[in-house]
Write a protein that holds these residues in place. Structure first.
Motif, PDB file in Angstrom:
ATOM      1  N   ASP A 255      -0.818  44.439  10.873  1.00 19.02           N
ATOM      2  CA  ASP A 255      -1.859  43.917  11.763  1.00 19.02           C
ATOM      3  C   ASP A 255      -2.789  42.991  10.971  1.00 19.02           C
ATOM      4  O   ASP A 255      -2.964  43.156   9.757  1.00 19.02           O
ATOM      5  CB  ASP A 255      -2.677  45.056  12.375  1.00 19.02           C
ATOM      6  N   ILE A 256      -3.395  42.048  11.684  1.00 16.84           N
ATOM      7  CA  ILE A 256      -4.292  41.088  11.052  1.00 16.84           C
ATOM      8  C   ILE A 256      -5.730  41.438  11.451  1.00 16.84           C
ATOM      9  O   ILE A 256      -6.032  41.590  12.633  1.00 16.84           O
ATOM     10  CB  ILE A 256      -3.960  39.644  11.479  1.00 16.84           C
ATOM     11  N   VAL A 257      -6.594  41.558  10.450  1.00 18.27           N
ATOM     12  CA  VAL A 257      -7.954  42.025  10.670  1.00 18.27           C
ATOM     13  C   VAL A 257      -8.934  40.909  10.330  1.00 18.27           C
ATOM     14  O   VAL A 257      -8.804  40.250   9.294  1.00 18.27           O
ATOM     15  CB  VAL A 257      -8.262  43.265   9.807  1.00 18.27           C
ATOM     16  N   PHE A 258      -9.922  40.708  11.207  1.00 19.87           N
ATOM     17  CA  PHE A 258     -10.868  39.604  11.050  1.00 19.87           C
ATOM     18  C   PHE A 258     -12.277  40.127  10.805  1.00 19.87           C
ATOM     19  O   PHE A 258     -12.716  41.114  11.414  1.00 19.87           O
ATOM     20  CB  PHE A 258     -10.854  38.718  12.298  1.00 19.87           C
ATOM     21  N   PHE A 259     -13.005  39.415   9.928  1.00 19.10           N
ATOM     22  CA  PHE A 259     -14.362  39.783   9.575  1.00 19.10           C
ATOM     23  C   PHE A 259     -15.243  38.546   9.594  1.00 19.10           C
ATOM     24  O   PHE A 259     -14.756  37.422   9.498  1.00 19.10           O
ATOM     25  CB  PHE A 259     -14.423  40.392   8.168  1.00 19.10           C
ATOM     26  N   SER A 260     -16.540  38.779   9.690  1.00 17.99           N
ATOM     27  CA  SER A 260     -17.514  37.703   9.551  1.00 17.99           C
ATOM     28  C   SER A 260     -18.388  37.979   8.341  1.00 17.99           C
ATOM     29  O   SER A 260     -18.685  39.135   8.024  1.00 17.99           O
ATOM     30  CB  SER A 260     -18.393  37.607  10.802  1.00 17.99           C
ATOM     31  N   ASN A 267     -17.926  35.034  14.562  1.00 23.98           N
ATOM     32  CA  ASN A 267     -17.261  33.894  13.943  1.00 23.98           C
ATOM     33  C   ASN A 267     -16.502  34.366  12.711  1.00 23.98           C
ATOM     34  O   ASN A 267     -17.106  34.777  11.716  1.00 23.98           O
ATOM     35  CB  ASN A 267     -18.294  32.838  13.540  1.00 23.98           C
ATOM     36  N   PRO A 268     -15.152  34.340  12.739  1.00 21.31           N
ATOM     37  CA  PRO A 268     -14.388  34.883  11.615  1.00 21.31           C
ATOM     38  C   PRO A 268     -14.462  33.987  10.376  1.00 21.31           C
ATOM     39  O   PRO A 268     -14.229  32.779  10.454  1.00 21.31           O
ATOM     40  CB  PRO A 268     -12.963  34.949  12.157  1.00 21.31           C
ATOM     41  N   THR A 269     -14.812  34.559   9.261  1.00 22.40           N
ATOM     42  CA  THR A 269     -14.837  33.830   7.995  1.00 22.40           C
ATOM     43  C   THR A 269     -13.960  34.503   6.940  1.00 22.40           C
ATOM     44  O   THR A 269     -13.786  33.969   5.850  1.00 22.40           O
ATOM     45  CB  THR A 269     -16.277  33.745   7.456  1.00 22.40           C
ATOM     46  N   LEU A 270     -13.411  35.654   7.287  1.00 26.93           N
ATOM     47  CA  LEU A 270     -12.584  36.413   6.353  1.00 26.93           C
ATOM     48  C   LEU A 270     -11.473  37.080   7.146  1.00 26.93           C
ATOM     49  O   LEU A 270     -11.699  37.565   8.257  1.00 26.93           O
ATOM     50  CB  LEU A 270     -13.446  37.471   5.647  1.00 26.93           C
ATOM     51  N   VAL A 271     -10.270  37.100   6.578  1.00 29.86           N
ATOM     52  CA  VAL A 271      -9.125  37.688   7.258  1.00 29.86           C
ATOM     53  C   VAL A 271      -8.370  38.563   6.264  1.00 29.86           C
ATOM     54  O   VAL A 271      -8.434  38.345   5.050  1.00 29.86           O
ATOM     55  CB  VAL A 271      -8.201  36.583   7.835  1.00 29.86           C
ATOM     56  N   ALA A 272      -7.667  39.561   6.774  1.00 31.75           N
ATOM     57  CA  ALA A 272      -6.917  40.459   5.903  1.00 31.75           C
ATOM     58  C   ALA A 272      -5.665  40.941   6.618  1.00 31.75           C
ATOM     59  O   ALA A 272      -5.603  40.979   7.852  1.00 31.75           O
ATOM     60  CB  ALA A 272      -7.778  41.651   5.499  1.00 31.75           C
ATOM     61  N   VAL A 273      -4.676  41.327   5.842  1.00 30.72           N
ATOM     62  CA  VAL A 273      -3.470  41.988   6.353  1.00 30.72           C
ATOM     63  C   VAL A 273      -3.667  43.480   6.158  1.00 30.72           C
ATOM     64  O   VAL A 273      -3.977  43.932   5.052  1.00 30.72           O
ATOM     65  CB  VAL A 273      -2.213  41.516   5.604  1.00 30.72           C
ATOM     66  N   TYR A 274      -3.488  44.255   7.229  1.00 31.25           N
ATOM     67  CA  TYR A 274      -3.640  45.701   7.113  1.00 31.25           C
ATOM     68  C   TYR A 274      -2.396  46.285   6.449  1.00 31.25           C
ATOM     69  O   TYR A 274      -1.273  46.025   6.868  1.00 31.25           O
ATOM     70  CB  TYR A 274      -3.871  46.345   8.480  1.00 31.25           C
ATOM     71  N   ALA A 275      -2.614  47.105   5.404  1.00 35.26           N
ATOM     72  CA  ALA A 275      -1.499  47.612   4.600  1.00 35.26           C
ATOM     73  C   ALA A 275      -1.248  49.096   4.800  1.00 35.26           C
ATOM     74  O   ALA A 275      -0.422  49.679   4.109  1.00 35.26           O
ATOM     75  CB  ALA A 275      -1.758  47.329   3.118  1.00 35.26           C
ATOM     76  N   GLY A 276      -1.937  49.729   5.753  1.00 32.14           N
ATOM     77  CA  GLY A 276      -1.779  51.162   5.980  1.00 32.14           C
ATOM     78  C   GLY A 276      -2.738  51.978   5.146  1.00 32.14           C
ATOM     79  O   GLY A 276      -3.216  51.543   4.099  1.00 32.14           O
ATOM     80  N   GLU A 277      -3.054  53.199   5.629  1.00 30.86           N
ATOM     81  CA  GLU A 277      -3.929  54.123   4.909  1.00 30.86           C
ATOM     82  C   GLU A 277      -5.261  53.475   4.513  1.00 30.86           C
ATOM     83  O   GLU A 277      -5.717  53.597   3.381  1.00 30.86           O
ATOM     84  CB  GLU A 277      -3.231  54.678   3.675  1.00 30.86           C
ATOM     85  N   ARG A 279      -6.044  50.546   3.811  1.00 27.02           N
ATOM     86  CA  ARG A 279      -6.019  49.468   2.826  1.00 27.02           C
ATOM     87  C   ARG A 279      -5.852  48.109   3.499  1.00 27.02           C
ATOM     88  O   ARG A 279      -5.163  47.967   4.491  1.00 27.02           O
ATOM     89  CB  ARG A 279      -4.878  49.686   1.830  1.00 27.02           C
ATOM     90  N   ILE A 280      -6.475  47.093   2.918  1.00 27.04           N
ATOM     91  CA  ILE A 280      -6.336  45.729   3.418  1.00 27.04           C
ATOM     92  C   ILE A 280      -6.042  44.797   2.249  1.00 27.04           C
ATOM     93  O   ILE A 280      -6.477  45.029   1.117  1.00 27.04           O
ATOM     94  CB  ILE A 280      -7.588  45.244   4.171  1.00 27.04           C
ATOM     95  N   ILE A 281      -5.273  43.735   2.538  1.00 27.35           N
ATOM     96  CA  ILE A 281      -4.945  42.698   1.561  1.00 27.35           C
ATOM     97  C   ILE A 281      -5.703  41.456   1.988  1.00 27.35           C
ATOM     98  O   ILE A 281      -5.479  40.923   3.079  1.00 27.35           O
ATOM     99  CB  ILE A 281      -3.435  42.434   1.530  1.00 27.35           C
ATOM    100  N   VAL A 282      -6.623  40.991   1.144  1.00 20.85           N
ATOM    101  CA  VAL A 282      -7.586  39.973   1.546  1.00 20.85           C
ATOM    102  C   VAL A 282      -7.436  38.710   0.708  1.00 20.85           C
ATOM    103  O   VAL A 282      -7.630  38.739  -0.519  1.00 20.85           O
ATOM    104  CB  VAL A 282      -9.032  40.494   1.380  1.00 20.85           C
ATOM    105  N   PRO A 283      -7.101  37.564   1.317  1.00 18.17           N
ATOM    106  CA  PRO A 283      -7.110  36.299   0.577  1.00 18.17           C
ATOM    107  C   PRO A 283      -8.545  35.774   0.476  1.00 18.17           C
ATOM    108  O   PRO A 283      -9.206  35.538   1.487  1.00 18.17           O
ATOM    109  CB  PRO A 283      -6.238  35.376   1.444  1.00 18.17           C
ATOM    110  N   THR A 284      -9.041  35.624  -0.747  1.00 21.68           N
ATOM    111  CA  THR A 284     -10.394  35.129  -0.982  1.00 21.68           C
ATOM    112  C   THR A 284     -10.353  33.986  -1.981  1.00 21.68           C
ATOM    113  O   THR A 284      -9.335  33.755  -2.636  1.00 21.68           O
ATOM    114  CB  THR A 284     -11.321  36.229  -1.541  1.00 21.68           C
ATOM    115  N   LYS A 285     -11.464  33.307  -2.143  1.00 26.53           N
ATOM    116  CA  LYS A 285     -11.517  32.192  -3.093  1.00 26.53           C
ATOM    117  C   LYS A 285     -11.269  32.653  -4.529  1.00 26.53           C
ATOM    118  O   LYS A 285     -10.923  31.849  -5.394  1.00 26.53           O
ATOM    119  CB  LYS A 285     -12.866  31.488  -3.000  1.00 26.53           C
ATOM    120  N   ASP A 286     -11.426  33.949  -4.778  1.00 28.22           N
ATOM    121  CA  ASP A 286     -11.184  34.494  -6.110  1.00 28.22           C
ATOM    122  C   ASP A 286      -9.772  35.052  -6.255  1.00 28.22           C
ATOM    123  O   ASP A 286      -9.452  35.712  -7.247  1.00 28.22           O
ATOM    124  CB  ASP A 286     -12.199  35.593  -6.414  1.00 28.22           C
ATOM    125  N   GLY A 287      -8.931  34.804  -5.235  1.00 28.97           N
ATOM    126  CA  GLY A 287      -7.558  35.290  -5.279  1.00 28.97           C
ATOM    127  C   GLY A 287      -7.292  36.289  -4.180  1.00 28.97           C
ATOM    128  O   GLY A 287      -8.159  36.614  -3.368  1.00 28.97           O
TER     129      GLY A 287
END
Length: 310
Positions: A255-260, A267-277, A279-287
Motif C-alpha cells: 500500500d502507498i501511504v501519504f503524509f504532509s 497536501n501530500p509532501t511525503l510518500v511511503a511504501v507500506y512494508a508490513g508490521e 514499517r514504511i519505506i520512505v524516499p527522502t532527499k537524504d535517500g
C-alpha cells in the motif's frame, strides 16, 4: 543496568523516543491487517541462523555506543541498533533502532515458548512501560546481545545473572511476519523492489530510472512498475487519487501511504511504501529510509493510504 538508547535526527528522519502507552500483560497495540505469511519453519530457522551468525561474527569487533552505529567497521551499536543491523544484513528490516517500537512488531510469545530469532526484552526501571534492553534469543536459554560498554557483544545465559532473571519483560516473534510469503504476493514484490534500491536510489527533482534518480513520486511509480503495477503519474497529489482508500488500521504490504509536512494539511509532501508490521519505506532527499508508522512524526502527519495493487 542496561541504558535505554535514544537517537535523534531532523524532521522526517526524526525517531520519537517518547514512551508509547502499552498494557504490560497483553501489549495491546493497533494491529494492522495482513495476509498470513506462508513461510515454512525450516525457512524461519535458516533465517534465524543467518541473523545469529552475523551477530556472532561481530563479537570482539563491535563496541557499545548509545548515540550511533556505523555501516562499516569499526561498528558501534546500542542493544537495539545491533539487532536492526544484523537483521537488515540478512534481508529483514525492523525499520527501527528503538526498543519501544520493536516491542510492537510481530506477536507476543511466552518465555517458555522462545525459539531462535525471537526478540527478548528486559525492563529494570520501575516507571513507564517501555523496555530498556533487548537481545536475540539463540536457543538453550541463551541471548546474543550488545550488553554494555564493558562487555560489548556477548552470549548470556538468561539464568546467569539477577538482571536477566528479575527484569525479563516480554518477547516478540518477528520471524516469519517480517519475511515475504512463499509464493510472494504482489505486495511482497513491491516491498522487495522498494528495499532493493534502498542504498542506490538518489531522490531529488528528476526522474531518470537508468541512473536510479527519482522524485519521491517517481520512486513509487518505479517500484510499483517493477512489480507489474503500472501507474501513469509521478505527482503525489495525483497518486493520492488512485486505487482504493485504506485506513491506517487495515494497511497491507505494498500500500502507498501519504503524509504532509504540516500537521492537519491534506497536501501530500511525503510518500511511503507500506512494508508490513508498521514499517514504511520512505524516499527522502537524504535517500530511501525505513521507519515505523508508530513514530510521532508520521502518526501526526498521516493523510491517507491507497491500495493500487491489482
Amino acid at each position: 543496568m542496561m541504558k535505554k538508547q535514544i537517537f535523534t535526527a531532523a524532521l522526517a528522519l526524526t525517531i520519537s523516543c517518547s514512551s508509547i502507552p502499552l498494557l504490560p500483560a497483553t501489549f495491546q497495540t493497533t494491529e494492522v491487517a495482513a495476509a498470513t505469511a506462508s513461510v515454512s519453519q525450516q525457512a524461519v530457522n535458516q533465517k534465524a541462523d543467518q541473523i545469529i551468525a552475523t551477530g556472532k561474527s561481530l563479537i570482539g569487533k563491535a563496541t557499545y555506543s548509545n548515540t550511533q552505529y556505523k555501516a562499516t567497521a569499526p561498528y558501534k551499536f546500542s542493544c537495539a541498533s545491533f539487532l536492526m543491523y544484523i537483521f537488515e544484513k540478512n534481508g529483514v528490516d525492523l525499520g527501527t533502532y528503538n526498543e519501544d517500537y520493536m516491542l510492537q512488531q510481530g506477536k507476543a510469545v511466552a518465555k517458555s515458548q522462545l525459539q531462535k530469532g525471537d526478540l527478548v526484552f528486559f525492563k529494570s526501571k520501575k516507571t513507564g512501560t517501555d523496555p530498556d534492553h533487548v537481545g536475540i534469543y539463540i536457543g538453550n536459554n541463551k541471548l546474543l546481545h550488545m550488553a554494555d560498554s564493558k562487555q560489548n557483544i556477548v552470549i548470556t545465559d538468561m539464568n546467569s545473572k539477577p538482571y536477566y532473571k528479575d527484569n525479563y519483560y516480554a518477547a516478540r516473534r518477528v520471524l516469519p511476519s517480517l519475511m515475504a510469503s512463499n509464493p510472494a504476493s504482489t505486495g511482497d514484490k513491491i516491498v522487495e523492489k522498494a528495499f532493493l534500491h534502498k542504498n542506490s536510489a538518489v531522490i531529488g527533482s528528476i526522474n531518470a530510472a537508468a541512473q536510479k534518480r527519482f522524485t519521491a513520486g517517481g520512486y513509487v511509480q518505479y517500484v510499483l512498475g517493477q512489480s507489474g503495477v503500472k501507474i501513469n503519474t509521478t505527482v503525489l497529489s495525483q497518486q493520492m487519487k488512485l486505487g482504493t482508500t485504506v485506513s491506517r488500521n487495515n494497511l497491507q504490504k505494498g500500500d502507498i501511504v501519504f503524509f504532509s509536512s504540516a500537521k492537519g494539511s491534506k497536501n501530500p509532501t511525503l510518500v511511503a511504501v507500506y512494508a508490513g508490521e508498521h514499517r514504511i519505506i520512505v524516499p527522502t532527499k537524504d535517500g530511501v529510509i525505513t521507519r515505523v508508522l508508530l513514530v510521532d512524526y508520521y502518526k501526526d502527519r498521516f493523510i491517507t493510504a491507497k491500495r493500487i495493487t491489482k
